[in-house]
Design an enzyme around this catalytic site. Structure first.
Site, PDB file in Angstrom:
ATOM      1  N   CYS A  60       1.001  -1.515   0.025  1.00  0.00           N
ATOM      2  CA  CYS A  60       0.117   0.140  -0.212  1.00  0.00           C
ATOM      3  C   CYS A  60       0.736   1.351   0.086  1.00  0.00           C
ATOM      4  CB  CYS A  60      -0.692   0.087   1.142  1.00  0.00           C
ATOM      5  SG  CYS A  60      -0.199  -0.006   2.829  1.00  0.00           S
ATOM      6  N   HIS A  97      -1.118  11.457  15.463  1.00  0.00           N
ATOM      7  CA  HIS A  97      -1.643  10.913  14.624  1.00  0.00           C
ATOM      8  C   HIS A  97      -0.376   9.722  13.911  1.00  0.00           C
ATOM      9  CE1 HIS A  97      -4.016  10.024  10.746  1.00  0.00           C
ATOM     10  NE2 HIS A  97      -2.725  10.387  10.248  1.00  0.00           N
ATOM     11  N   HIS A 100      -4.036   4.693   9.790  1.00  0.00           N
ATOM     12  CA  HIS A 100      -5.259   4.086   9.804  1.00  0.00           C
ATOM     13  C   HIS A 100      -5.195   2.570  10.100  1.00  0.00           C
ATOM     14  CE1 HIS A 100      -6.228   8.156   8.186  1.00  0.00           C
ATOM     15  NE2 HIS A 100      -7.291   7.966   8.614  1.00  0.00           N
ATOM     16  N   ASP A 104      -8.430  -5.588   6.240  1.00  0.00           N
ATOM     17  CA  ASP A 104      -7.944  -6.407   5.353  1.00  0.00           C
ATOM     18  C   ASP A 104      -6.531  -7.053   5.381  1.00  0.00           C
ATOM     19  OD1 ASP A 104      -6.410  -4.215   5.011  1.00  0.00           O
ATOM     20  OD2 ASP A 104      -7.167  -3.863   2.854  1.00  0.00           O
ATOM     21  N   ARG A 112      -4.913  -4.364   9.331  1.00  0.00           N
ATOM     22  CA  ARG A 112      -3.723  -3.752   8.775  1.00  0.00           C
ATOM     23  C   ARG A 112      -3.488  -2.359   9.171  1.00  0.00           C
ATOM     24  NH1 ARG A 112      -3.669  -0.367   4.105  1.00  0.00           N
ATOM     25  NH2 ARG A 112      -5.695  -1.166   3.487  1.00  0.00           N
ATOM     26  N   CYS A 114      -1.900   0.718   9.105  1.00  0.00           N
ATOM     27  CA  CYS A 114      -0.974   1.418   8.001  1.00  0.00           C
ATOM     28  C   CYS A 114      -0.596   2.520   8.406  1.00  0.00           C
ATOM     29  CB  CYS A 114      -2.157   1.635   7.023  1.00  0.00           C
ATOM     30  SG  CYS A 114      -1.412   2.224   5.370  1.00  0.00           S
TER      31      CYS A 114
END
Length: 129
Positions: A60, A97, A100, A104, A112, A114
């Site tokens: 990704c 932050h 996310h 999946d 996951r 990410c």
């Protein structure tokens, strides 16, 4: 006038991502291809977040993990920004932050995480124990 202590500690990009909920460009992160054994810590406060044992290549463009190392350090909140419905992950101790989490990922969790490279610091595990 008070100065923001995070501005002093972080680069402009680290500040934009961790303090303003930004996102680094995909496939540009320093830790995307990190393959050594170690721990991934919060760039802002040093809290332990992820282990290299749970890192995987999701394709990704951002470092991805299927589990966190300490549930006391990663928080979740609903995010509807950019016209999407996602679950944001953040560092509980300092509210940085991170990225996310999606449903999946691989077994055993199906998650996951990410994560933006600039929100992390990598600490190599000591081979001597």
């Amino acid at each position: 006038m008070q100065t923001d202590p995070w501005r002093e500690k972080l680069t402009d990009e680290e500040y934009r991502v961790t303090r303003l909920s930004g996102t680094e460009r995909p496939f540009t992160g320093e830790l995307l291809h990190e393959s050594r054994d170690g721990l991934y810590l919060c760039k802002c406060c040093g809290a332990e977040l992820f282990s290299s044992l749970t890192k995987f290549d999701a394709g990704c463009g951002w470092p991805s993990f299927y589990a966190q190392t300490n549930s006391n350090n990663v928080g979740y909140r609903f995010d509807e920004s950019h016209g999407m419905r996602r679950t944001e992950i953040f560092c509980k101790p300092c509210n940085a932050h991170l990225g996310h989490v999606f449903e999946d990922g691989p077994a055993p969790t199906g998650q996951r995480y990410c994560v933006n490279s600039v929100s992390l610091t990598f600490k190599i595990e000591n081979a001597d124990g």
